[in-house]
Design an enzyme around this catalytic site. Structure first.
Site, PDB file in Angstrom:
ATOM      1  N   GLY A 165       0.834  -1.185   0.000  1.00 53.76           N
ATOM      2  CA  GLY A 165       0.000   0.000   0.000  1.00 53.76           C
ATOM      3  C   GLY A 165       0.872   1.240   0.000  1.00 53.76           C
ATOM      4  CB  ALA A 166       2.153   3.526   1.619  1.00 49.22           C
ATOM      5  CG  MET A 167       8.684   1.514   2.037  1.00 50.41           C
ATOM      6  SD  MET A 167       8.612   0.300   3.393  1.00 50.41           S
ATOM      7  CE  MET A 167       9.936   0.917   4.430  1.00 50.41           C
ATOM      8  CD  GLU A 168       7.837   1.872   7.182  1.00 53.67           C
ATOM      9  OE1 GLU A 168       6.944   1.557   6.363  1.00 53.67           O
ATOM     10  OE2 GLU A 168       8.369   1.055   7.949  1.00 53.67           O
ATOM     11  CG  ASN A 169      10.910   4.432   1.509  1.00 52.49           C
ATOM     12  OD1 ASN A 169      11.389   3.338   1.759  1.00 52.49           O
ATOM     13  ND2 ASN A 169       9.964   4.613   0.598  1.00 52.49           N
ATOM     14  CG  HIS A 185       0.480   2.494   8.786  1.00 53.36           C
ATOM     15  ND1 HIS A 185      -0.035   1.485   9.551  1.00 53.36           N
ATOM     16  CD2 HIS A 185       1.667   2.032   8.334  1.00 53.36           C
ATOM     17  CE1 HIS A 185       0.794   0.454   9.564  1.00 53.36           C
ATOM     18  NE2 HIS A 185       1.845   0.757   8.826  1.00 53.36           N
ATOM     19  CD  GLU A 186       3.222   3.874   5.253  1.00 55.67           C
ATOM     20  OE1 GLU A 186       4.408   3.712   5.621  1.00 55.67           O
ATOM     21  OE2 GLU A 186       2.436   2.924   5.121  1.00 55.67           O
TER      22      GLU A 186
END
Ligand SMILES: *[C@@H]1O[C@H](CO)[C@@H](O)[C@H](O)[C@H]1NC(C)=O
Ligand SMILES: *[C@@H]1O[C@H](CO)[C@@H](O)[C@H](O)[C@H]1NC(C)=O
Ligand SMILES: *[C@@H]1O[C@H](CO)[C@@H](O)[C@H](O)[C@H]1NC(C)=O
Length: 977
Positions: free
Chosen positions: A367-371, A403-404
């Site tokens: 869904g997404a990535m918190e880089n 969330h991220e």
């Protein structure tokens, strides 16, 4: 990363998840990686290009939890734990780095060749040049340096001691199974010596959605535009550069990207210099990152636009997308800039970077990535178009953004020492994402939605003997990938919410801030968090947080607390490991505390009626305890345990109390909070399936729903009703079920109507009411839906359907229509450029009742020139498979086209598993079981072997369920009518 999955809620409906439920149940998102096998409904992602090169390593995104199909009634009534181990934790993994040599910084150069005219001779398009200088310090004398690298071609290596000019490099060996390269040196490194390892290499912009990979989109004028983006978590940074690719090997990254001047190039740090080079190339350099793990590195290069805000505390905040969608970044931008400020306050620590970028890329596995400083999303998780998208699309965006952003502190500033504490990261973000959204959208009831989106959905999976503890030993990349599952996300979030309630908000946040400050820019494990929270609670409760939480994190499963009233005031509570299928056994290693938990019991009764400040009692790994109700209680009064469902356990009562609670629902259900009404239904149906109470007791609870106007209890009910509906698809009981459901939903349907302009919770509720009414064929609903669909077909440029109701109306239009209605939908799917809209059509197209249309639709997914992105194939299979007309077609499709499906998808364990698990979910006859077993004989399921076996178990459970309950439920329904 978020592992987001949009909740597949009412799966009887052939519709698509996304509108349905508000979202997410699992949030999301995860990473590039994969999601655990446990998630179903997956979509895999690969590139949608004319030649459809969807090769290796396809990654999947979970869209719902397959295990959550509520399909596991237990076969026997024994409560004992069997001793058959069904899963074994891994031994120590030999592929771990040693700490003999540790990195301090990386100087990284990347130059991607995206178009033909970018490519110098001797190179190929979609490759990149890279070079990296890793500055390391030696902690133990050695003549070999080991680091990770995979799928990159190294051209030269040199190793110099700082200040020295002798190249120490002697040779390179590879250990492929551990993804290691060993640099052999002609002399020993000396302790405390500092060395520069310089490596030149070539890489491929791959199609596997991990490492540094390519992505594309098509503009309105049909031009294909390419770009490059990255996904490192958990173990793919090694595909983009040689590195020490474990989370505790933090270092500073100084990145330089050489890119076409007209393209944007973004990474973790803010840009500090841009230099124009010859031939329209530009070299951009960025501020060095803080010390951070490799899995948080990120780069995106391509033609993207942004919107920008400055947050209240001065952080530059940008939201990027392909240019045609840039207006749809505004919601994520605005809500994100507020949430980041909220989290600064919540964590008590300012956002540590100068800027935060977020970008929606067209091809993204999770869904997404918190880089850190550059969060990357799939489009549906970040873009919101108020003209087109639904309230649940909007909530999904808010939740993933929240969330991220929570991870920027919890995960990025302080990182788990190893992946065995992944749950801490993801569980934490899965919990506080609700707090962030509640802050920006106070009318959405986020805190109560937690119960239906996160907590209740994971109970089913965690009641299997094959579940696993949230904290689990992992070593190999495949094992690491496997724990990006709903146990880590949903259960992790649920037990942290429970802990927050036990400690109180003030103590919980104080401990959290202390933990983050103490370990900032470093790594920590769960014990570190427990000791910070214990310290924070010293002057309040004086609880030993580790002793409490170890019972929830080191053993799998959760307790069933059974209550019995021994006299007017006295109640005994007994705990046992709750298993949905005890005869299948449990893994012994996962019962570290003897399958006893520290359970904080909060309760109230009819006379006290205080859910806000309930009474409480502790079960400290006691098998049984006794506690007292209020003095005022009458012996005929109800009592209720687990107020607001803060505790991660199920509750059973003596029969009389179930009756009293049922009566209270019938007379005035509002006495119980929404969470507790949902809990009663969720617990009762589960307990009925496991034989702890009668099915009649559970069904009786639903009778009051004619008066129920709140979302939560409906959600809990529909979850179970969808299972009954799927099981009854060929049963004579379907008729009474349909009539009962019509009667139940009509008051809600009538009171909410079709005018969809009120608050979000009402909109969700209306969507449920209409979906259910149409599904069970309430005439007015069918007429209205069909009229709206026809109106749309008459006037295709002017969609008359409320954004929230599209999924339902599209599905009904196609279900009750023929060829023309289907083609209309297919053309809308093809012509829409909005990802959420496309996915609504994709699921609605599976609602047809024409077998040939459904079959052709399945064939489209594997066609040479397919118009369905790989990431969406499993959504098509689920949509058709949940359609009672389509279930046999999906089964034939899997059997007849198995080789093709295997070739296309088996390289991704998650994708392929989700395909295999989607098919048998609703099988419930001996004949289908035989066919399923025959299909498996001598066949290689590759990475989905376990999924195939779980499928067998699911079918057996369904068959047993039918034997046990088909008649009694049918009789109950006939009596109820
Ligand atoms: C360093 O070497 C010593 C002796 O060989 C060994 O006992 C120790 O475990 C090593 N430490 C590290 C960090 O590799
Ligand atoms: C690394 O690669 C970049 C881009 O190709 C180049 O400009 C730079 O000079 C190289 N650096 C070193 C140290 O080789
Ligand atoms: C790396 O080497 C392999 C094997 O020689 C070759 O097929 C591949 O094209 C090379 N990759 C790059 C990016 O040059």
């Amino acid at each position: 990363m978020p592992g987001f999955t949009e909740k597949q809620t009412f799966n009887i409906q052939e519709d698509q998840k996304d509108d349905e439920i508000h979202l997410s149940q699992n949030k999301v998102i995860m990473i590039g990686a994969l999601i655990a096998a446990i998630i179903t409904g997956v979509g895999l992602i690969c590139f949608y290009v004319p030649d459809r090169s969807c090769g290796d390593d396809i990654i999947v995104v979970p869209t719902s939890d397959p295990q959550k199909g509520k399909t596991t009634p237990r076969a026997t009534t024994e409560g004992s734990e069997s001793t058959t181990p069904t899963a074994s934790p891994s031994g120590p993994w030999p592929g771990r780095l040693t700490t003999a040599v540790m990195p301090e910084s990386y100087e990284l150069f990347l130059k991607p060749y995206i178009y033909d005219d970018d490519v110098p001779s001797g190179k190929a398009r979609f490759t990149f040049d890279g070079n990296v200088t890793i500055r390391v310090r030696c902690y133990n004398a050695t003549n070999r340096i080991t680091l990770h690298a995979v799928d990159i071609n190294i051209t030269t290596i040199t190793v110099f001691m700082m200040g020295d000019t002798d190249d120490m490099y002697q040779g390179l060996t590879e250990e492929k199974e551990y993804e290691f390269i060993h640099i052999e040196l002609n002399d020993e490194l000396v302790v405390d010596g500092v060395y520069d390892i310089k490596i030149d290499y070539l890489g491929q912009l791959n199609d596997g959605l991990s490492g540094f990979y390519r992505t594309s989109y098509t503009t309105d004028d049909e031009t294909i535009v390419w770009g490059a983006t990255s996904q490192m978590q958990p173990t793919s940074a090694r595909k983009a550069l040689p590195c020490f690719d474990e989370p505790a090997f933090r270092a500073v990254f100084n990145t330089t990207i050489v890119h076409r001047s007209y393209m944007a190039a973004i990474t973790n740090g803010i840009e500090i210099d841009e230099e124009d080079l010859a031939d329209e190339w530009t070299r951009t350099t960025y501020l060095p990152t803080p010390k951070m793990p490799t899995y948080l590195l990120a780069f995106t290069v391509g033609t993207f636009d942004y919107t920008e805000n400055i947050t209240a505390n001065g952080v530059r905040f940008r939201a990027w997308s392909r240019p045609e969608a840039v207006n749809n970044t505004r919601y994520a931008l605005e809500t994100g800039s507020e949430i980041i400020t909220y989290f600064e306050d919540y964590f008590g620590i300012p956002f540590p970077l100068e800027k935060q970028d977020m970008i929606a890329v067209p091809d993204f596995a999770a869904g997404a990535m918190e880089n850190w400083g550059l969060i990357i999303y799939r489009e549906t998780a970040m873009l919101y178009d108020p003209e087109v998208n639904s309230a649940s699309n909007k909530q999904y965006v808010a939740v993933v953004v929240s969330h991220e952003l929570a991870h920027q502190w919890f995960g990025n500033l302080v990182t788990p020492k190893w992946w065995d504490d992944l749950w801490l990261n993801e569980g934490f973000a899965s919990y506080v994402e609700y707090l962030g959204v509640d802050f920006t959208e106070p009318t959405w009831g986020m805190k109560e939605q937690f119960v239906i989106n996160d907590l209740e959905p994971v109970f089913e999976l965690d009641s299997l003997g094959t579940s696993h503890p949230v904290r689990v030993d992992v070593g190999a990349p495949a094992e690491i990938n496997e724990i990006f599952d709903s146990i880590s996300y949903n259960k992790g979030g649920s037990i942290l919410r429970m802990l927050n309630n036990i400690l109180t908000e003030e103590v919980f946040t104080r401990g959290l801030t202390a933990y983050l400050k103490e370990h900032a820019y470093g790594n920590a494990d769960s014990d570190d968090l427990w000791s910070a929270l214990t310290e924070a609670d010293k002057d309040d409760g004086g609880l030993d947080v580790k002793a409490i939480m170890d019972t929830w994190t080191l053993q799998m499963g959760y307790p069933l607390v059974t209550l019995e009233r021994t006299d007017r005031k006295t109640v005994t509570a007994h705990q046992e490991h709750y298993l949905s299928n005890p005869s299948e056994g449990v893994s012994q290693e996962y019962g570290d505390q003897g399958y006893l938990w520290q359970v904080y019991i909060q309760y109230t009764d009819k006379t006290t009626n205080n859910f806000i400040m309930p009474n409480s009692a502790w079960m400290e790994k006691d098998r049984s305890i006794e506690f007292e109700l209020a003095d005022t209680v009458d012996e005929n009064d109800w009592y209720m345990v687990n107020t607001y469902q803060y505790g991660f356990y199920r509750v059973n009562y003596d029969h009389e109390n179930w009756m009293r609670l049922t009566d209270q629902l019938m007379t005035d259900h509002k006495v119980f909070p929404n969470e507790n009404r949902a809990q009663l239904i969720d617990d009762a149906f589960s307990l009925a399936r496991t034989g702890n109470i009668s099915m009649e007791t559970a069904l009786n609870l639903t009778r009051y729903l004619g008066n129920e106007k709140d979302l939560l209890p409906w959600e809990a009910t529909l979850d179970y009703m969808s299972y009954i509906t799927n099981m009854f698809r060929l049963s004579g009981g379907f008729g009474p079920l349909e009539l009962y459901m019509q009667a139940l939903v009509e008051p809600l349907y009538d009171s909410l109507g079709w005018n969809d302009t009120d608050e979000v919770l009402e909109q969700y509720n209306r969507n449920n009411a209409i979906r259910v009414a149409c599904y069970y064929r309430v005439t007015d609903c069918l007429d209205q839906a069909s009229k709206l669909y026809q109106d749309y077909m008459q006037n295709p440029d002017n969609n008359p359907i409320s954004n929230n109701l599209k999924t339902t109306v599209y599905c009904n239009g196609i279900r009750d229509g023929g060829q023309t209605e289907w083609e209309f939908g297919w053309n809308k799917y093809l012509s829409s450029s909005d990802s959420s809209e496309k996915s609504k059509w994709l699921s609605a197209l599976g609602c047809s009742r024409q077998p040939w249309i459904l079959n052709r639709y399945l064939m489209y997914t594997v066609a040479e020139d397919t118009q369905v992105r790989s990431q969406d194939v499993s959504s098509v299979l689920s949509a058709v498979g949940n359609n009672h007309v389509g279930i046999d077609l999906v089964w034939d499709f899997l059997r007849n086209d198995y080789d093709k499906i295997y070739d296309l998808f088996a390289t991704s364990i998650f994708t392929f598993s989700s395909i295999i698990s989607a098919v048998p979910q609703n099988f419930n006859t001996e004949q289908l079981l035989e066919e399923w077993i025959a299909f498996g004989e001598g066949r290689d399921f590759g990475p989905a072997t376990r999924t195939y076996e779980q499928g067998t178990e699911t079918i057996k459970i369904n068959i047993q369920w039918m034997e046990k309950y088909e008649d009694s439920i049918t009789e109950w329904l006939m009596r109820a009518l």
